[in-house]
Design an enzyme around this catalytic site. Structure first.
Site, mmCIF file in Angstrom:
data_model
loop_
_atom_site.group_PDB
_atom_site.id
_atom_site.type_symbol
_atom_site.label_atom_id
_atom_site.label_comp_id
_atom_site.label_asym_id
_atom_site.label_seq_id
_atom_site.Cartn_x
_atom_site.Cartn_y
_atom_site.Cartn_z
ATOM 1 N N HIS A 222 -9.988 12.806 -14.043
ATOM 2 C CA HIS A 222 -8.898 12.895 -13.077
ATOM 3 C C HIS A 222 -8.513 11.477 -12.634
ATOM 4 C CE1 HIS A 222 -7.184 13.453 -9.053
ATOM 5 N NE2 HIS A 222 -7.004 14.727 -9.334
ATOM 6 N N ARG A 264 -4.142 14.259 -15.072
ATOM 7 C CA ARG A 264 -5.109 14.811 -16.022
ATOM 8 C C ARG A 264 -4.385 15.148 -17.314
ATOM 9 N NH1 ARG A 264 -7.101 20.078 -13.078
ATOM 10 N NH2 ARG A 264 -5.904 19.660 -11.196
ATOM 11 N N LYS A 267 -1.269 17.740 -17.735
ATOM 12 C CA LYS A 267 -0.683 18.090 -16.446
ATOM 13 C C LYS A 267 0.642 17.333 -16.297
ATOM 14 C CE LYS A 267 -2.711 19.303 -12.820
ATOM 15 N NZ LYS A 267 -2.456 20.406 -11.887
ATOM 16 N N ASP A 270 3.264 12.633 -11.977
ATOM 17 C CA ASP A 270 3.319 12.635 -10.513
ATOM 18 C C ASP A 270 3.314 11.178 -10.039
ATOM 19 O OD1 ASP A 270 2.654 12.542 -7.787
ATOM 20 O OD2 ASP A 270 1.168 14.140 -7.912
ATOM 21 N N CYS A 272 2.350 9.563 -7.505
ATOM 22 C CA CYS A 272 1.198 8.911 -6.858
ATOM 23 C C CYS A 272 0.218 8.344 -7.887
ATOM 24 C CB CYS A 272 0.495 9.860 -5.885
ATOM 25 S SG CYS A 272 -0.326 11.275 -6.626
ATOM 26 N N TYR A 273 0.208 8.902 -9.088
ATOM 27 C CA TYR A 273 -0.678 8.363 -10.119
ATOM 28 C C TYR A 273 -0.181 7.021 -10.659
ATOM 29 C CZ TYR A 273 -3.069 12.755 -9.737
ATOM 30 O OH TYR A 273 -3.756 13.820 -9.231
ATOM 31 N N ASP A 358 6.625 12.956 -5.307
ATOM 32 C CA ASP A 358 5.828 13.235 -6.490
ATOM 33 C C ASP A 358 6.713 13.250 -7.750
ATOM 34 O OD1 ASP A 358 4.872 14.962 -8.529
ATOM 35 O OD2 ASP A 358 3.837 16.304 -7.166
ATOM 36 N N ASP A 365 6.983 12.276 1.071
ATOM 37 C CA ASP A 365 5.977 12.255 2.127
ATOM 38 C C ASP A 365 5.384 10.848 2.173
ATOM 39 O OD1 ASP A 365 3.695 12.113 0.285
ATOM 40 O OD2 ASP A 365 4.122 14.213 -0.157
ATOM 41 N N HIS A 368 2.953 9.901 -0.863
ATOM 42 C CA HIS A 368 3.595 9.495 -2.114
ATOM 43 C C HIS A 368 4.380 8.203 -1.953
ATOM 44 C CE1 HIS A 368 2.503 13.584 -3.449
ATOM 45 N NE2 HIS A 368 2.422 12.991 -4.618
HETATM 46 ZN ZN LIG Z 1 0.955 13.162 -6.127
#
Ligand SMILES: [Zn+2]
Lengths: 431, 357
Positions: A222, A264, A267, A270, A272-273, A358, A365, A368
């Site tokens: 992850h 991952r 998936k 996103d 934030c990654y 995201d 938010d 993020h």
């Molecule tokens: Zn995220």
């Protein structure tokens, strides 16, 4: 599998359907971008500094009732906002700064560590958020408000028999807990053998067959935990015990066709990654730069005996691997992430009018916003020779005003403030 | 991740699932309930000008005020237990409330089945909440093996809507390891992969089963059947990264068999000659060659045929593979270049590894 007829070959699975839907949305944005005139394009790529600042400062001053579900995360909200502001090269006014220091101090437990709000139990993650916030605010008053001695005893109390840490009294043990404990101890200059003992073994037990790191032994690789585990191993000077070849291979494959990172395998992307994976990519890039001997650093090490704590005999290697020098290290290696593609995803797909999200279809938010901006900074400087030198021309996507402040990726603190804290706490008395 | 709560998980504030007795009582503010008349609520010490101030609802403020009072007084009573339930209804992320609730449950020697019911109510709305899962694990640990079947069923229910729920998978693994219930786990992995062969969480679970199931004999005993299963899966969807990583994982500590098993090189040849995305096959071959594998003429031809014009008469097939990957896998162009520049040391290392075995 046996029963899956050939009909299953063409019928998309849930994963495929979700992926294709998202790709459709993302490529719609990219196509639109390609079809507009160049001056509109640069406007679209522009980092909307003013609206981001407005959104961030507003959050510091007021949060609506729906934020009650984050009532045990208030130092986190402080960090997400203050770090975002620092990345933008801005600061808050004196009154707000004073109020922030005062409020965070009220989250400090009388026996050490910070809780999610005043009167709440101390928690490792909110301790990390509080310490990073105070360092980001900077200045004597802010840094001196941290009770290092008591934080040390809190960290010792959270030490778990597995070698890892519990998040709080009776709390869960995982890789986040290791990272937040070790990061705080390292930046406050209170990291010692007792805290480090067993941490490396715990993180190692969480590296999966895929190459990435999981939250607990057995779980799935992850992005968030991989960053936490990798940064922890660097901070305790045991990074070579990880299988860095498989970690690197897993990591580079997490950057998808959209330009952003997924957390991952299989998936969705996103924003934030951008930091969790992008930050890990930059850490690996700096590891490659160790004394030029890239290969042995990154080859499979599974058959070599464990290089336990501090066993490296070469003093020079030890000193060049210490976290401070690690960050100062020159890199000749090219970035492992595709910097332009990542910046494009963040600016065109995650950025909204004030804040980041995201992915398209989600709302913004503070979390993020913080990690999209952190990822953007990491991407912008990924071609720089030094952590703090200006990016090479062409490595910045969009107008020059997009350029953010450089960060120390190990702690995700803006470099200038990190250096100030480093100096402050290295001259502070030993415990 | 760290401290994160997804927007979508912000729950509608309300009280649900309580028995009707409690329902009625909750219409009254705490300050008007007789059983609380002896308690003075403790306000939150936010200071005069707090940052990130939350505009709490009146009910939230009141409940937390009473909670702080009983928490500070360390009152481990039934009414305090009910109060924690109300506080959790407002914010299931408050770990202090959860931790205090555990202390009360222990002090009162409470019915754990009832508590499981309480956790259940919150599960669907807070399926990504650390506290809830941690509490559940604590509870189930106390209940022991009798809880295993129910917990396995419960996580299955979660996976119906969210087959990749990270916490649910951790919980399931913990249950298997500590309470048992392994019997059908491999079949369950099969089932999930049949539904969605791209479900990497199911692949990860499969690896967990193969390596940790006490009755399967470990990775050595299952290697052949697992390799067959994985190869079949790859051939169904060669663009699916999960089984490719799983295949590497099966040989993690057995590089020599990996390099010498003809099924593996045949798989790569099949994929390379079938006009599908060749990135994973090439990447696997690169690893094999780095570990001493020598591709035959057919395989070399298939590799070079991926990009015929790139045929550089390069004697080193690894260099050719990297060069091809640099072209067809643009996102990772720097990575492949880096691999190319470090080939020899890797072969040396790989050969050294072979000698050790
Ligand atoms: Zn995220």
């Amino acid at each position: 599998m046996e029963s899956s007829s050939s009909a299953a070959d063409w019928k998309p699975t849930i994963s495929q359907e979700e992926q294709w839907t998202l790709e459709g949305q993302v490529f719609h944005i990219y196509r639109m971008f390609c079809d507009i005139p160049p001056n509109s394009q640069s406007a679209m790529l522009e980092l909307q500094r003013d609206s981001h600042m407005e959104y961030l400062v507003k959050g510091l001053r007021h949060l609506g009732p729906s934020f009650s579900v984050l009532d045990a995360n208030r130092p986190w909200i402080c960090y997400w906002i203050l770090h975002s502001i620092a990345l933008l090269g801005e600061s808050v006014d004196v009154a707000l700064e004073h109020n922030a220091i005062d409020f965070i101090s009220r989250c400090q437990d009388q026996h050490g560590g910070y809780g999610g709000g005043p009167g709440q139990m101390p928690h490792l993650a909110t301790t990390y958020a509080a310490v990073n916030s105070l360092i980001t605010l900077g200045g004597h008053k802010s840094l001196a408000s941290i009770d290092r001695g008591k934080i040390y005893s809190f960290l010792r109390r959270m030490k778990h028999t597995s070698g890892g840490f519990s998040m709080h009294d009776g709390g869960e043990v995982d890789v986040r807990a290791c990272y937040t404990a070790i990061s705080v101890a390292s930046v406050l200059n209170i990291l010692d053998e007792e805290l480090v003992q067993g941490v490396g073994n715990y993180i190692l037990s969480c590296q999966t067959y895929e190459g990435g790191i999981a939250g607990e032994p057995g779980s799935e690789a992850h992005g968030g935990y991989t960053f936490c585990g990798l940064a922890t191993m660097i901070l305790i000077n045991e990074v070579n015990r990880l299988n860095l070849a498989s970690l690197t291979d897993w990591l580079v494959f997490r950057q998808g066709i959209e330009g952003g990172f997924q957390g991952r395998t299989n998936k969705l992307v996103d924003g934030c990654y951008s930091f969790w994976q992008g930050g890990a990519a930059v850490l690996i890039q700096r590891l490659h730069a160790v004394t030029g001997s890239t290969s042995s650093e990154l080859s499979d090490d599974e058959d070599s005996p464990d290089q336990g704590e501090g066993q490296q005999s070469d003093d020079e290697l030890n000193s060049s691997s210490s976290p401070v020098n690690f960050i100062k290290r020159h890199t000749k290696t090219e970035p492992l992430l595709q910097s332009q593609a990542l910046q494009q995803y963040i600016l065109l797909c995650s950025q909204v009018e004030g804040g980041f999200r995201d992915k398209p279809g989600k709302s913004r938010d503070h979390y993020h916003t913080c990690y999209c901006l952190s990822g953007l900074a990491v991407a912008q400087y990924s071609w720089s020779k030094d952590a703090d030198s200006a990016p090479l021309p062409g490595s910045l996507l969009g107008p020059y005003s997009n350029l953010l402040e450089p960060v120390n990726p190990l702690h995700n603190i803006v470099l200038e403030q990190y250096n100030e804290a480093r100096e402050f706490f290295s001259s502070a008395s030993t415990l | 991740m760290l401290g994160r709560i997804d927007r979508g998980e912000v729950r509608i504030i309300g009280v649900d699932g309580m028995d009707s007795d409690e329902d009625e009582r909750q219409l009254l503010p705490l300050s008007q309930r007789p059983e609380w008349s002896d308690v003075t609520p403790v306000p939150q010490n936010d200071g005069p000008n707090p940052v990130v101030p939350i505009a709490y609802s009146e009910e939230f403020t009141e409940i937390m005020g009473y909670f702080r009072a009983v928490y500070l007084a360390d009152e481990r009573s039934l009414r305090a237990l009910h109060l924690t339930a109300e506080a959790i209804n407002f914010n299931a992320g408050n770990y202090t409330v959860w931790q205090f609730r555990r202390l009360i449950l222990e002090a009162l020697n409470a019915d754990l089945h009832e508590e499981l019911g309480f956790v259940e109510q919150h599960a669907s709305k807070n399926s990504k909440n650390y506290q809830l899962w941690h509490h559940r694990r604590w509870l189930v640990e106390k209940m022991g093996t009798e809880a295993a079947v129910g917990e396995l069923e419960f996580t299955k229910k979660i996976f119906l809507n969210d087959a990749k729920n990270y916490h649910a998978w951790s919980h399931r693994q913990w249950v298997l390891q500590n309470l048992g219930g392994w019997e059908d786990e491999l079949a369950y992995c099969n089932e999930l992969l049949e539904d969605d062969i791209f479900n990497n969480s199911a692949w990860n679970q499969r690896y967990f089963v193969i390596t940790s199931h006490p009755g399967l004999g470990g990775i050595e005993a299952t290697l052949d059947s697992e390799v067959n299963y994985t190869i079949k899966s790859i051939l169904i969807k060669p663009e699916n990264e999960s089984p490719w990583r799983y295949l590497r994982g099966l040989y993690k500590n057995n590089m020599q068999s990996f390099v010498t098993n003809p099924k593996i090189s045949t798989l790569c040849l099949n994929v390379l000659t079938s006009k599908v995305n060749p990135v994973f096959a090439l990447s696997l071959l690169l690893d094999l060659i780095s570990n001493g594998f020598e591709p035959n003429k057919d395989l070399k031809n298939a590799i070079e045929a991926v990009i015929p014009e790139s045929n550089s008469q390069n004697s080193d097939i690894s260099v050719t593979i990297c060069a091809i990957l640099e072209i067809i896998d643009q996102m990772r162009v720097n990575y492949w270049r880096w691999r190319k520049n470090n080939l020899h040391s890797q072969v040396a290392e790989g050969v050294a590894n072979l000698h050790i075995h």
